[in-house]
Design an enzyme around this catalytic site. Structure first.
Site, PDB file in Angstrom:
ATOM      1  N   ASP A 149       0.829  -1.215   0.000  1.00 30.66           N
ATOM      2  CA  ASP A 149       0.000   0.000   0.000  1.00 30.66           C
ATOM      3  C   ASP A 149       0.868   1.271   0.000  1.00 30.66           C
ATOM      4  O   ASP A 149       2.101   1.203  -0.051  1.00 30.66           O
ATOM      5  CB  ASP A 149      -0.907  -0.053   1.244  1.00 30.66           C
ATOM      6  N   GLU A 182      -0.724   1.902  -5.020  1.00 34.86           N
ATOM      7  CA  GLU A 182      -0.594   3.344  -4.741  1.00 34.86           C
ATOM      8  C   GLU A 182      -1.747   4.113  -5.391  1.00 34.86           C
ATOM      9  O   GLU A 182      -1.638   5.294  -5.621  1.00 34.86           O
ATOM     10  CB  GLU A 182       0.804   3.882  -5.069  1.00 34.86           C
ATOM     11  N   TRP A 183      -2.823   3.372  -5.674  1.00 28.12           N
ATOM     12  CA  TRP A 183      -4.124   3.930  -6.095  1.00 28.12           C
ATOM     13  C   TRP A 183      -4.057   4.709  -7.420  1.00 28.12           C
ATOM     14  O   TRP A 183      -4.905   5.570  -7.677  1.00 28.12           O
ATOM     15  CB  TRP A 183      -4.711   4.828  -5.002  1.00 28.12           C
ATOM     16  N   GLY A 184      -3.028   4.469  -8.219  1.00 28.42           N
ATOM     17  CA  GLY A 184      -2.914   5.200  -9.484  1.00 28.42           C
ATOM     18  C   GLY A 184      -2.367   6.599  -9.307  1.00 28.42           C
ATOM     19  O   GLY A 184      -2.280   7.370 -10.271  1.00 28.42           O
ATOM     20  N   ASP A 204     -10.027   3.289  -3.582  1.00 27.64           N
ATOM     21  CA  ASP A 204     -10.765   2.093  -3.160  1.00 27.64           C
ATOM     22  C   ASP A 204     -12.147   1.989  -3.794  1.00 27.64           C
ATOM     23  O   ASP A 204     -12.893   2.975  -3.849  1.00 27.64           O
ATOM     24  CB  ASP A 204     -10.944   2.097  -1.639  1.00 27.64           C
TER      25      ASP A 204
HETATM   26  C1  GAL Z   1      -6.190   1.048   1.272  1.00 30.85           C
HETATM   27  C2  GAL Z   1      -6.244   0.031   0.142  1.00 30.85           C
HETATM   28  C3  GAL Z   1      -7.349  -0.959   0.463  1.00 30.85           C
HETATM   29  C4  GAL Z   1      -7.026  -1.634   1.775  1.00 30.85           C
HETATM   30  C5  GAL Z   1      -6.831  -0.606   2.874  1.00 30.85           C
HETATM   31  C6  GAL Z   1      -6.348  -1.240   4.175  1.00 30.85           C
HETATM   32  O1  GAL Z   1      -5.211   1.978   1.014  1.00 30.85           O
HETATM   33  O2  GAL Z   1      -6.495   0.686  -1.059  1.00 30.85           O
HETATM   34  O3  GAL Z   1      -7.492  -1.901  -0.590  1.00 30.85           O
HETATM   35  O4  GAL Z   1      -5.860  -2.419   1.612  1.00 30.85           O
HETATM   36  O5  GAL Z   1      -5.895   0.382   2.491  1.00 30.85           O
HETATM   37  O6  GAL Z   1      -6.105  -0.326   5.169  1.00 30.85           O
END
Ligand code: GAL
Length: 393
Positions: A149, A182-184, A204
């Site tokens: 993450d 890293e969400w793009g 997410d």
């Molecule tokens: C976010 C991630 C999610 C999940 C979450 C856990 O950053 O995009 O898929 O892993 O953290 O805290």
């Protein structure tokens, strides 16, 4: 001066990224598995994870191609005096190695979660500065898949941080799929194919269909980056919400169809133990999964729109095509469509010409619908799809 600096910066970054290695061919097709986050969030323990492995190993999912059981955030609590990560002793009293062994004994693979920042998103110990120690532990435990993450990474550079972990995994001498998350935010599709096997392209997913950051919103974002998708380097539009509370049965089925059409990783995110048979049928439909896992790895493109219905096309390796007619509206729409047309793929710069010589197969109703000689007609419910395969006769 600024231009020179930029060039130098790019040179340094590409040297860092290219000078180390990753295991090759770990994900020739989009990875398939289950992850704890979408359903359980932080509420995990070893019993729940074992239950999910039991379910996957016995309900047909394993035979359908699902492999990885991945524990997401909240399994870790602190580090020991030597810097090695410690699993929560209350939630995982037998330890992570024992859990990995259990999952392996079911013929499945084991995945774990950490973060390139100082702390994970739920404020557990992150990997920054501990890459080698963490990778070493993961290898000892028998980890096969790492989701990594990007929380609490202020002041860090994604290419550098993720490459460090890539190198540490390689040094640890165990082939581990590396899933960047890293969400793009720093366009991983431009650089991460030398770092990992898949990368999140988006924030997410929400457990909704047509509103918020739900299924349709994410699906629409992916079209712009589809040309970067290829075997061993997958755009990851996030894990599935199929079977969760926010989606109706039809919406779950459409969600699964769209992810298969995009050649997305299929990481289930529901409770595998309590899901209803109709949800299991969605997750294990072999024709839908074959579209997802097709070895070309080309994501769908918008072919045309007809009467409020979108037609999306995905070329497949054996010369057939998957076509998804999507009704985004709330009420039923009727389709009367001549499939004998040319489809131009704008990103892959290819044209496909459909003539009358294809058999049409309806994936969700599991039945032949005739040939492309005659128009395809149907009434498609709100939020539903007609998902067909066109196979050369
Ligand atoms: C976010 C991630 C999610 C999940 C979450 C856990 O950053 O995009 O898929 O892993 O953290 O805290």
């Amino acid at each position: 001066m600024r231009k020179e600096f930029n060039l130098l910066f790019l040179l340094v970054i590409s040297t860092i990224i290219c000078s180390a290695q990753k295991y090759t061919n770990l994900a020739p097709a989009p990875p398939m598995g289950w992850n704890s986050w979408n359903f359980f969030n932080c509420n995990i323990n070893e019993e729940k994870i074992k239950h999910m492995a039991d379910a996957m190993a016995s309900n047909g999912m394993k035979e359908a191609g699902y492999q990885y059981i991945v524990i997401d955030d909240c399994w870790q609590v602190s580090r020991d005096k030597d810097g090695y990560v410690i699993a929560d002793p209350n939630k995982f009293p037998s330890g992570i190695k024992a859990l990995a062994d259990y999952i392996h004994s079911k013929g499945l693979k084991f995945g774990i979660y950490s973060c390139a920042g100082r702390l994970t998103c739920q404020k557990r110990p992150g990997g920054a500065g501990y890459e080698d120690k963490d990778a070493q532990r993961y290898a000892e435990w028998g980890v096969d898949y790492l989701k990594y993450d990007w929380c609490n990474s202020e002041g860090m550079t994604s290419t550098v941080q993720y490459s460090r972990m890539r190198d540490a995994l390689y040094k640890a001498k165990r082939p581990i799929i590396f899933s960047l998350c890293e969400w793009g935010s720093t366009k991983p599709w431009l650089w991460a194919d030398t770092v990992g096997q898949l990368w999140r392209t988006t924030g997410d997913i929400q457990d909704r269909f047509a509103t918020g950051h739900g299924v349709l919103k994410i699906f629409d974002e992916q079209s712009k980056i589809r040309q970067y998708n290829k075997p061993n380097a997958w755009n990851d539009p996030d894990m599935l919400e199929v079977g969760n509370m926010g989606l109706s049965y039809v919406e779950s089925r459409t969600h699964f169809t769209l992810w298969c059409m995009m050649a997305a990783p299929l990481i289930a995110g529901n409770n595998l133990h309590t899901m209803k048979p109709d949800i299991l049928q969605i997750l294990t439909n072999k024709n839908a999964i074959a579209v997802d896992q097709d070895k070309l790895g080309i994501p769908c493109f918008l072919w045309t729109k007809a009467n409020g219905i979108e037609a999306w096309m995905k070329p497949l390796a054996d010369g057939s095509y998957a076509v998804c007619f999507l009704n985004r509206g709330m009420s039923a729409a009727s389709l009367d469509f001549d499939l004998k047309q040319i489809a131009n793929d704008p990103d892959f710069k290819k044209s496909y010409s459909i003539d009358g010589g294809y058999a049409v197969f309806d994936v969700w109703n599991n039945k032949e619908l005739g040939t492309t000689q005659k128009n395809i007609t149907a009434s498609i419910k709100g939020h539903d799809v007609l998902f067909v395969l066109l196979k050369k006769k």
